[in-house]
Design a protein around this motif. Structure first.
Motif, PDB file in Angstrom:
ATOM      1  N   LYS A 338       0.846  -1.202   0.000  1.00 13.48           N
ATOM      2  CA  LYS A 338       0.000   0.000   0.000  1.00 13.48           C
ATOM      3  C   LYS A 338       0.878   1.247   0.000  1.00 13.48           C
ATOM      4  CE  LYS A 338      -1.857   1.581   3.793  1.00 13.48           C
ATOM      5  NZ  LYS A 338      -2.604   1.505   5.052  1.00 13.48           N
ATOM      6  N   MET A 339       1.924   1.250   0.845  1.00 16.56           N
ATOM      7  CA  MET A 339       2.787   2.427   0.912  1.00 16.56           C
ATOM      8  C   MET A 339       3.545   2.628  -0.407  1.00 16.56           C
ATOM      9  SD  MET A 339       1.834   3.710   3.566  1.00 16.56           S
ATOM     10  CE  MET A 339       2.825   5.183   3.431  1.00 16.56           C
ATOM     11  N   SER A 340       3.929   1.530  -1.056  1.00 16.60           N
ATOM     12  CA  SER A 340       4.580   1.674  -2.370  1.00 16.60           C
ATOM     13  C   SER A 340       3.611   2.284  -3.361  1.00 16.60           C
ATOM     14  CB  SER A 340       5.039   0.319  -2.910  1.00 16.60           C
ATOM     15  OG  SER A 340       5.860  -0.317  -1.984  1.00 16.60           O
ATOM     16  N   SER A 341       2.348   1.911  -3.235  1.00 17.67           N
ATOM     17  CA  SER A 341       1.390   2.411  -4.220  1.00 17.67           C
ATOM     18  C   SER A 341       1.068   3.890  -3.990  1.00 17.67           C
ATOM     19  CB  SER A 341       0.121   1.553  -4.237  1.00 17.67           C
ATOM     20  OG  SER A 341      -0.567   1.700  -3.025  1.00 17.67           O
ATOM     21  N   VAL A 342       1.258   4.371  -2.756  1.00 18.28           N
ATOM     22  CA  VAL A 342       1.023   5.802  -2.507  1.00 18.28           C
ATOM     23  C   VAL A 342       1.984   6.650  -3.359  1.00 18.28           C
ATOM     24  CG1 VAL A 342       1.139   7.643  -0.767  1.00 18.28           C
ATOM     25  CG2 VAL A 342       0.072   5.469  -0.195  1.00 18.28           C
ATOM     26  N   SER A 343       3.215   6.152  -3.531  1.00 22.84           N
ATOM     27  CA  SER A 343       4.126   6.906  -4.410  1.00 22.84           C
ATOM     28  C   SER A 343       4.112   6.321  -5.836  1.00 22.84           C
ATOM     29  CB  SER A 343       5.530   6.974  -3.823  1.00 22.84           C
ATOM     30  OG  SER A 343       5.948   5.712  -3.406  1.00 22.84           O
ATOM     31  N   LEU A 344       3.091   5.590  -6.164  1.00 30.65           N
ATOM     32  CA  LEU A 344       2.800   5.069  -7.515  1.00 30.65           C
ATOM     33  C   LEU A 344       3.752   3.993  -7.997  1.00 30.65           C
ATOM     34  CD1 LEU A 344       1.608   8.473  -8.877  1.00 30.65           C
ATOM     35  CD2 LEU A 344       0.182   6.463  -8.476  1.00 30.65           C
ATOM     36  N   CYS A 345       5.025   4.360  -8.226  1.00 32.80           N
ATOM     37  CA  CYS A 345       5.991   3.317  -8.618  1.00 32.80           C
ATOM     38  C   CYS A 345       7.400   3.886  -8.568  1.00 32.80           C
ATOM     39  CB  CYS A 345       5.687   2.782 -10.016  1.00 32.80           C
ATOM     40  SG  CYS A 345       6.041   3.937 -11.351  1.00 32.80           S
ATOM     41  N   PRO A 346       8.397   3.000  -8.407  1.00 32.54           N
ATOM     42  CA  PRO A 346       9.771   3.491  -8.538  1.00 32.54           C
ATOM     43  C   PRO A 346      10.037   3.870  -9.996  1.00 32.54           C
ATOM     44  CG  PRO A 346       9.738   1.105  -8.171  1.00 32.54           C
ATOM     45  CD  PRO A 346       8.325   1.557  -8.116  1.00 32.54           C
ATOM     46  N   ASN A 347      10.972   4.801 -10.224  1.00 24.78           N
ATOM     47  CA  ASN A 347      11.169   5.254 -11.617  1.00 24.78           C
ATOM     48  C   ASN A 347      11.652   4.109 -12.511  1.00 24.78           C
ATOM     49  OD1 ASN A 347      14.121   5.671 -12.639  1.00 24.78           O
ATOM     50  ND2 ASN A 347      14.140   6.064 -10.440  1.00 24.78           N
ATOM     51  N   LEU A 348      11.267   4.179 -13.754  1.00 26.70           N
ATOM     52  CA  LEU A 348      11.521   3.064 -14.682  1.00 26.70           C
ATOM     53  C   LEU A 348      12.991   2.961 -15.078  1.00 26.70           C
ATOM     54  CD1 LEU A 348       9.416   1.010 -15.815  1.00 26.70           C
ATOM     55  CD2 LEU A 348       8.407   2.947 -14.675  1.00 26.70           C
ATOM     56  N   HIS A 349      13.694   4.096 -15.136  1.00 27.33           N
ATOM     57  CA  HIS A 349      15.117   4.033 -15.496  1.00 27.33           C
ATOM     58  C   HIS A 349      15.903   3.266 -14.440  1.00 27.33           C
ATOM     59  CE1 HIS A 349      13.623   7.531 -17.751  1.00 27.33           C
ATOM     60  NE2 HIS A 349      14.370   7.009 -18.695  1.00 27.33           N
ATOM     61  N   GLY A 350      15.540   3.488 -13.179  1.00 27.62           N
ATOM     62  CA  GLY A 350      16.184   2.746 -12.097  1.00 27.62           C
ATOM     63  C   GLY A 350      15.828   1.273 -12.156  1.00 27.62           C
ATOM     64  N   GLN A 351      14.570   0.979 -12.436  1.00 23.98           N
ATOM     65  CA  GLN A 351      14.140  -0.426 -12.508  1.00 23.98           C
ATOM     66  C   GLN A 351      14.905  -1.163 -13.611  1.00 23.98           C
ATOM     67  OE1 GLN A 351       9.994  -1.548 -12.070  1.00 23.98           O
ATOM     68  NE2 GLN A 351       9.400   0.580 -11.745  1.00 23.98           N
ATOM     69  N   ILE A 352      15.075  -0.485 -14.741  1.00 24.93           N
ATOM     70  CA  ILE A 352      15.794  -1.117 -15.861  1.00 24.93           C
ATOM     71  C   ILE A 352      17.227  -1.448 -15.447  1.00 24.93           C
ATOM     72  CG2 ILE A 352      16.825  -0.588 -18.139  1.00 24.93           C
ATOM     73  CD1 ILE A 352      14.103   0.778 -18.797  1.00 24.93           C
ATOM     74  N   LEU A 353      17.857  -0.515 -14.745  1.00 24.61           N
ATOM     75  CA  LEU A 353      19.230  -0.781 -14.308  1.00 24.61           C
ATOM     76  C   LEU A 353      19.284  -1.942 -13.305  1.00 24.61           C
ATOM     77  CD1 LEU A 353      22.177   0.343 -14.686  1.00 24.61           C
ATOM     78  CD2 LEU A 353      20.374   1.467 -15.985  1.00 24.61           C
ATOM     79  N   VAL A 354      18.240  -2.082 -12.486  1.00 25.60           N
ATOM     80  CA  VAL A 354      18.198  -3.231 -11.561  1.00 25.60           C
ATOM     81  C   VAL A 354      18.187  -4.524 -12.380  1.00 25.60           C
ATOM     82  CG1 VAL A 354      16.814  -4.463  -9.838  1.00 25.60           C
ATOM     83  CG2 VAL A 354      17.074  -1.985  -9.669  1.00 25.60           C
ATOM     84  N   ASP A 355      17.391  -4.538 -13.450  1.00 30.64           N
ATOM     85  CA  ASP A 355      17.336  -5.730 -14.307  1.00 30.64           C
ATOM     86  C   ASP A 355      18.730  -6.047 -14.864  1.00 30.64           C
ATOM     87  OD1 ASP A 355      15.351  -7.565 -16.010  1.00 30.64           O
ATOM     88  OD2 ASP A 355      16.949  -6.842 -17.344  1.00 30.64           O
ATOM     89  N   LEU A 356      19.424  -4.988 -15.323  1.00 29.22           N
ATOM     90  CA  LEU A 356      20.728  -5.197 -15.966  1.00 29.22           C
ATOM     91  C   LEU A 356      21.782  -5.616 -14.942  1.00 29.22           C
ATOM     92  CD1 LEU A 356      20.515  -2.119 -18.350  1.00 29.22           C
ATOM     93  CD2 LEU A 356      20.077  -4.516 -18.902  1.00 29.22           C
ATOM     94  N   MET A 357      21.747  -4.982 -13.766  1.00 21.35           N
ATOM     95  CA  MET A 357      22.708  -5.356 -12.721  1.00 21.35           C
ATOM     96  C   MET A 357      22.518  -6.824 -12.323  1.00 21.35           C
ATOM     97  SD  MET A 357      23.147  -3.838  -8.868  1.00 21.35           S
ATOM     98  CE  MET A 357      21.569  -4.405  -8.229  1.00 21.35           C
TER      99      MET A 357
END
Ligand code: DCS
Length: 493
Positions: A338-357
């Motif tokens: 619920k708290m994650s959804s209050v800020s909608l989502c983490p930014n997508l550029h960061g998420q992509i880098l998590v995938d690559l790392m």
């Protein structure tokens, strides 16, 4: 109720802002860093009379600020995701000459699961990327990870803050933090109004962590009425650079079981390991899953944090990270969601880098050679620079410095004279802050005084990264040496 108008006073002013915010201190970007920025602006404008031409920001583990090159494969994929036109059929022949096939394939896969980087994603993070993280954890630890218990975050910072806020019931809620510690913890606890419960790392034994020290600390806090609820471990350490042994990690888990504490494992430096034979990284997740006691394995509530900002990745500005929850109550997970959804989502550029790392090029992939070469170059250079700076500090009069077994920092202890203490007191500064300010004014090197992390009473330290570029490193070291000896001469008792 009548509203009296007083035009001289702002509605929101320093006397009525949230008082908890006023208690927050964050030395990594504190007074000294602000002064460093002033000097930088002066130098750029050709103003001021400094004995140096550049400010060197050793106050923050921000590798690309000091010109560490980004990993090529990561930026290739990121740029294709940002500009999907490049993946159109008609452009592919040209793009294939510029981008290796695996970067194109990865961008296609990511865009297939994300849609557009301009859209909000699932609040917990793109499911495909959470699967990548789960796979990474499984490969690292040899134990399965559940993607539905993984939350992608804006750097590790936001994840840590989410958990600390969840754990704070009232001002009696206590969270155990190491001293010295990374001030995200003390700052966030101040913000949420929780009580920091300090435990001390032992400098003489390479900043090791003694379970007796944990027991003493939790016992005395509970005696004073603090409801101690969680233990924070930073491994490898910041600012201290120590890397815990496997036995120590297991004993910490047992301690959390016995004392009924949630374990928050900050493992953002897990690939910054500089003595891999003697001190390999052991994740808390692995140690928990390998624990001999089933009650512990199934009981200890663990949250572990990782980030794209550190390691050889160094993509601090993209703000990506994740945390994995193990053995957490499902209703608590719902609240985290619920708290994650209050800020909608983490930014997508960061998420992509998590995938690559978490899923870098593998042996046989087009980018494997260049990727592993780049990682190796950065890693080996970090090892050399850490050893070199440690040696320089230990050669200095009145300075002793433990080796960095991991992370990006050295935290030398400096003996400072009574004269320094007196001069510092005149400026209303702690002696280590006075020393660090003098260093900045003399050399342009910005470090963080030990008081920003906490330290044993009457000991003085500072934290410096070893991130300045290698071709400038000798100059950097000799500037520090010269400053230190002239400072000592000036303030000799
Ligand atoms: N945990 C630790 C131990 C850190 O050192 C840092 C950042 C973080 C979490 C949060 O990083 P991200 O939010 O970027 O993932 N370290 C700071 C420091 O001491 N220097 O640079 C930033």
């Amino acid at each position: 109720m009548t509203v009296t108008k007083n035009n001289t006073e702002k509605v929101l002013n320093i006397n009525n802002v949230n008082p908890l915010i006023k208690n927050v201190e964050y030395a990594v970007r504190g007074k000294l860093a602000i002064r460093a920025e002033e000097i930088r602006t002066d130098l750029e404008a050709g103003k001021g009379n400094y004995g140096f031409s550049k400010v060197v920001s050793c106050n923050i583990g921000n590798p690309q600020q000091l010109n560490q090159a980004p990993i090529t494969f990561f930026r290739q994929v990121a740029s294709l995701c940002d500009n999907p036109d490049l993946l159109k059929k008609e452009n592919l022949p040209l793009v294939s000459q510029l981008y290796p096939s695996d970067s194109i394939a990865r961008a296609q896969t990511l865009l297939h699961s994300i849609g557009s980087v301009g859209a909000y994603s699932h609040s917990q993070g793109v499911p495909h990327i959470r699967n990548t993280v789960a796979q990474f954890i499984q490969e690292r630890d040899g134990h399965a990870a559940d993607a539905s218990h993984i939350f992608l975050t804006q750097g590790a910072s936001s994840g840590v803050q989410t958990l600390l806020s969840m754990l704070t019931q009232n001002e009696k809620s206590g969270i155990m933090i190491p001293i010295p510690q990374y001030p995200l913890y003390s700052a966030s606890l101040a913000l949420y109004g929780a009580t920091p419960v300090n435990y001390y790392l032992d400098e003489a034994t390479g900043w090791s962590l003694d379970i007796n020290q944990l027991t003493e600390s939790v016992t005395s806090a509970r005696k004073q009425g603090t409801d101690v609820r969680a233990l924070v471990i930073i491994n490898p350490g910041n600012p201290t650079g120590q890397c815990l042994t496997a036995d120590n990690v297991r004993d910490i888990i047992t301690f959390c079981h016995e004392q009924r504490l949630v374990l928050l494992a900050d493992e953002v430096y897990q690939t910054n390991i500089y003595e891999p034979e003697a001190r390999p990284f052991v994740s808390f997740k692995k140690a928990l899953m390998d624990h001999p006691d089933a009650e512990v394995r199934e009981g200890v509530e663990l949250v572990s944090f990782h980030s794209i900002s550190k390691g050889m990745v160094g993509e601090c500005g993209r703000r990506g990270g994740y945390f994995e929850c193990v053995n957490l109550d499902s209703l608590v997970l719902e609240q985290i969601y619920k708290m994650s959804s209050v800020s909608l989502c983490p930014n997508l550029h960061g998420q992509i880098l998590v995938d690559l790392m978490c899923n870098p090029p593998r042996l046989g992939d087009a980018s494997y050679e260049s990727y592993s070469g780049e990682i190796k170059t950065i890693y080996e250079s970090l090892v050399r620079r850490s050893k070199k700076l440690e040696g320089v500090f230990n050669e200095m009069e009145g300075v002793s410095c433990q080796a960095a077994q991991g992370s990006m920092y050295l935290f030398p202890q400096v003996t400072l004279s009574d004269k320094v203490a007196a001069a510092a007191a005149k400026e209303s500064m702690a002696p280590d802050a006075f020393y660090s300010h003098a260093m900045l004014e003399a050399t342009g090197v910005c470090v963080v005084p030990g008081s920003g992390f906490g330290q044993k009473a009457n000991t003085w330290h500072f934290r410096s990264t070893f991130l300045p570029e290698e071709h400038l490193f000798d100059q950097f070291c000799s500037d520090l040496e010269k400053f230190h000896s002239s400072f000592l001469e000036k303030y000799r008792d």
